[in-house]
Structure formats: C-alpha cells, structure tokens
Design a protein around this motif. Structure first.
Motif, mmCIF file in Angstrom:
data_model
loop_
_atom_site.group_PDB
_atom_site.id
_atom_site.type_symbol
_atom_site.label_atom_id
_atom_site.label_comp_id
_atom_site.label_asym_id
_atom_site.label_seq_id
_atom_site.Cartn_x
_atom_site.Cartn_y
_atom_site.Cartn_z
ATOM 1 N N LEU A 81 0.832 -1.210 0.000
ATOM 2 C CA LEU A 81 0.000 0.000 0.000
ATOM 3 C C LEU A 81 0.865 1.257 0.000
ATOM 4 O O LEU A 81 0.630 2.184 -0.775
ATOM 5 C CB LEU A 81 -0.911 0.024 1.229
ATOM 6 N N ALA A 82 1.852 1.285 0.887
ATOM 7 C CA ALA A 82 2.727 2.454 0.993
ATOM 8 C C ALA A 82 3.447 2.714 -0.324
ATOM 9 O O ALA A 82 3.498 3.858 -0.797
ATOM 10 C CB ALA A 82 3.738 2.249 2.121
ATOM 11 N N ARG B 114 2.563 1.896 -3.313
ATOM 12 C CA ARG B 114 1.618 2.371 -4.330
ATOM 13 C C ARG B 114 1.173 3.803 -4.071
ATOM 14 O O ARG B 114 0.692 4.480 -4.977
ATOM 15 C CB ARG B 114 0.439 1.418 -4.413
ATOM 16 N N LEU B 115 1.338 4.254 -2.841
ATOM 17 C CA LEU B 115 1.046 5.650 -2.512
ATOM 18 C C LEU B 115 2.279 6.534 -2.686
ATOM 19 O O LEU B 115 2.258 7.713 -2.369
ATOM 20 C CB LEU B 115 0.528 5.760 -1.073
#
Length: 185
Positions: A132-133, A135-136
C-alpha cells in the motif's frame, strides 16, 4: 472523556502533586485526534514523571468520530466493531503466523516468533502495508519486522533501550527503558 479531563485542574495552587497518578486514555486514533495526547502531555508537564499512562479500549466518542471520516481502511483478522465502519477491510495474519513484538498492558515488550505458516495465499501484514505504501509513493522497503521495530525505537524514547538483539536474548523487557544497560521498569 479526555477533553473533559483536560479542563480540570488536578492539583490546586499551593498543593503538592501526588507522587504518582495513573491516567487511562483511549487507545484509538480518533481519541488521539480529539486531544488525548494533549491531555497526557499536559499532565506530565504539570505533574512530572509520576504520571503513568495506561491505554485502554475506547471510552470516548470513537464511534461518532469514525462516522465522520471520508474513508476508513481497517486491517484485522475478523470483522470487528471498527471494521463495520470501514470502506475497505484488509486481511491480517494471526500472531502465531508472524514475527514481531507485542506490548502488553503491563508495559512488557515481548518478542513473538512465527510458529505457523500463513494459510493459502495469505500475505504477511508487513507485506500488505508495504505494498500500500509503495503504491502511494512512499519508499517503504523493510526486509522484516526487526527493521520496522528498530525504526520505531528512534521515535519512541520509552523503548529506545530495548533493541531487537536484546529481545532475542531476553525475550521480553518492560518499558520505559531508555538505555541498553537498564533492566527496564
């Protein structure tokens, strides 16, 4: 609850503060946002090192605060009360399926070692969060939970004396513990 306590004077002018005081503060993010940290800092500033903070399950307006969020992502093993408010619920691995640390309510930081394989195609919590990180746009690249823990030590003075190597040796250490040669509280 924390906002109400913040307004009280616990010690009147001219009176000596108590030697020790335990403050129970909601452990949720929403209560932190509502001023729980400010309460803790104010008490420590006014009463000194005799303040012991105990994090407890929500005692405040968490449900109301969660309802005000635009978007909520929860990672948990089961659908919890908080997960009912979530837009997205991510899977979590159970404690015997991962290595890491656990901090008990008695302030004991304990090393947990993976004892079981993850079921099916399940992923480690750290892998999910890193994906997630990344992709952010956040460059999170931890090889394992020991690297995350060592980074946490940099921002948490209460565990700065409890290294991963020390946990491997001793299994558990009670915080606060600010140096490697301290036995812990």
């Amino acid at each position: 609850m924390a906002l109400r306590l913040y307004a009280f004077d616990l010690v009147k002018k001219g009176e000596a503060p108590p030697e020790a005081i335990t403050v129970r503060v909601c452990e949720s993010i929403s209560c932190d946002l509502a001023g729980a940290e400010a309460l803790i800092n104010s008490l420590k500033e006014g009463l000194g090192e005799g303040v012991r903070v105990q994090r407890v399950p929500c005692v405040g307006r968490c449900q109301q605060a969660l309802g005000l969020l635009d978007h909520l992502v929860v990672q948990d093993l089961f659908v919890t009360e908080t997960a009912w408010f979530a837009d997205v619920v991510l899977p979590a691995s159970a404690f015997p399926e991962k290595s890491g640390t656990f901090t008990n309510t008695d302030r004991r930081v304990q090393l947990g070692r993976q004892a079981l394989d993850l079921p099916g195609e399940a992923r480690q919590d750290l892998w999910i969060i890193q994906q997630l990180a990344n992709r952010l746009g956040l460059p999170w690249d931890y090889a394992d939970s020991s690297e995350v823990y060592e980074e946490m030590r940099l921002g948490m003075p209460s565990i700065s004396g409890i290294s991963w190597q020390r946990l491997l040796r001793e299994g558990a250490v009670t915080h606060p513990c600010s140096s490697e040669d301290e036995p812990g509280a």
